[in-house]
Design an enzyme around this catalytic site. Structure first.
Site, mmCIF file in Angstrom:
data_model
loop_
_atom_site.group_PDB
_atom_site.id
_atom_site.type_symbol
_atom_site.label_atom_id
_atom_site.label_comp_id
_atom_site.label_asym_id
_atom_site.label_seq_id
_atom_site.Cartn_x
_atom_site.Cartn_y
_atom_site.Cartn_z
ATOM 1 N N LYS A 142 17.657 47.659 11.702
ATOM 2 C CA LYS A 142 18.904 47.423 11.096
ATOM 3 C C LYS A 142 20.071 47.662 11.893
ATOM 4 C CE LYS A 142 17.277 48.344 6.571
ATOM 5 N NZ LYS A 142 17.136 49.261 5.234
ATOM 6 N N TYR A 171 10.005 52.886 -1.474
ATOM 7 C CA TYR A 171 9.524 52.775 -2.749
ATOM 8 C C TYR A 171 7.869 52.847 -2.860
ATOM 9 C CZ TYR A 171 8.695 48.347 -0.577
ATOM 10 O OH TYR A 171 8.220 47.173 0.146
ATOM 11 N N GLY A 193 19.964 56.742 9.854
ATOM 12 C CA GLY A 193 19.585 55.333 10.400
ATOM 13 C C GLY A 193 20.372 54.438 9.757
ATOM 14 N N GLY A 194 20.062 53.082 9.740
ATOM 15 C CA GLY A 194 20.708 51.961 9.165
ATOM 16 C C GLY A 194 20.683 52.096 7.636
ATOM 17 N N ASP A 236 21.947 46.177 1.163
ATOM 18 C CA ASP A 236 21.544 47.537 0.816
ATOM 19 C C ASP A 236 22.708 48.350 0.039
ATOM 20 O OD1 ASP A 236 19.047 47.664 2.004
ATOM 21 O OD2 ASP A 236 19.658 48.718 3.860
ATOM 22 N N GLY A 278 12.659 54.063 -4.778
ATOM 23 C CA GLY A 278 13.511 53.031 -4.244
ATOM 24 C C GLY A 278 13.212 51.735 -4.690
#
Ligand code: ATR
Length: 253
Positions: free
Chosen positions: A61, A201, A123-124, A97, A221
């Site tokens: 990402k 998820y 992170g991303g 996102d 998620g």
């Protein structure tokens, strides 16, 4: 036939192909969504250009940024891209996102009332979650990460990862934004009315399972997955997605 897909590494578990391919069929699109699992980006840019659109996941990402010719405002601000549109070999980077996580908050009634929030990870995905919280809520947001140097680029509200267990009682919402499903934190220190969110998820999520055994409210998620997928579809096809059909694909498996 136009090709779409999910770009990442070690992502064979992904249910994004199921969601998008069923959804493409609903719209009678001559398109396919597949997994693009690669070991490095540098040697695969020409392969990426063969697609019309891609979602981007771990660990790319942030790494994909330098290959994008154009970034939309959110992707530029967050410095993370999870959705690419490819036109005439040019990579256009988006961050869907943010909308995905915003909708997770809406669906779980976590927008209102000022709350203390802890993000774990930097992170991303963590950066998109941070941006959504700062943009759409009034919550106080703190960040912790195994590699401490990364959190300072996101916020000055930081907690040392090695000390995080000492601070868990302070938080109303705790969000796992790392890519691991068995976060080594002391869940029994979390307060009883807190909400524990994991943006992953997958079902074998030990972090959420442990939280459930302590009767904490947990959120996985799935809502974020669906709404980032819906927004990605809108980016690629300039049409509104049918979110219910996307949820149905998951229910039916
Ligand atoms: P994404 O873009 O999906 O967020 P990423 O950029 O690879 O994926 O970020 C992964 C996150 O998970 C990072 O915060 C990472 O911590 P580091 O910055 O210290 O690498 C975190 N992470 C991955 N494995 C971890 C582990 N075993 N323990 C703690 N954090 C971990």
């Amino acid at each position: 036939m136009k090709k779409y897909g999910l770009l990442g590494n070690k992502i064979e578990y992904s249910i994004s192909p199921l969601i998008h391919n069923n959804h493409f069929a609903l719209f009678n699109l001559d398109a396919i969504y597949e997994i693009l699992d690669i070991d490095d980006l540098e040697n695969n840019i020409s392969l990426i250009r063969q697609y019309s659109g891609l979602n981007v996941t771990k660990p790319y990402k942030e790494k994909i940024l330098k290959f994008c010719q154009v970034l939309n405002a959110e992707a530029k601000e967050i410095k993370a891209v999870n959705c690419l549109k490819i036109i005439n070999d040019k990579l256009y980077g988006y961050n869907t996102d943010v909308y995905g996580f915003y909708m997770l908050l809406v669906k779980n009634q976590l927008i209102n009332h000022k709350r203390q929030v802890l993000i774990i990870g930097a992170g991303g995905a963590a950066k998109a979650v941070y941006y959504a919280l700062k943009t759409y809520t009034n919550h106080d947001v703190y960040i912790t990460n195994r590699t401490s140097s990364k959190v300072n680029f996101i916020s000055s509200n930081t907690i040392d990862f090695s000390l995080v267990n000492n601070f868990l009682t302070e938080f109303d919402i705790i969000i796992n934004c790392t890519s691991i499903l068995d976060l080594p934190i002391k869940i029994d220190k979390i307060k009883k009315d807190a909400v524990v969110i994991d943006i992953n998820y997958q079902e074998n999520n030990l972090f959420l399972q442990k939280a459930q055994t302590l009767n904490l409210k947990t959120v996985n998620g799935i809502d974020m997955l669906i709404y980032q997928a819906a927004k990605s579809f809108a980016v690629w096809f300039e049409k509104e997605a049918n979110v219910e059909v996307m949820y149905d694909s998951i229910r039916k498996g």
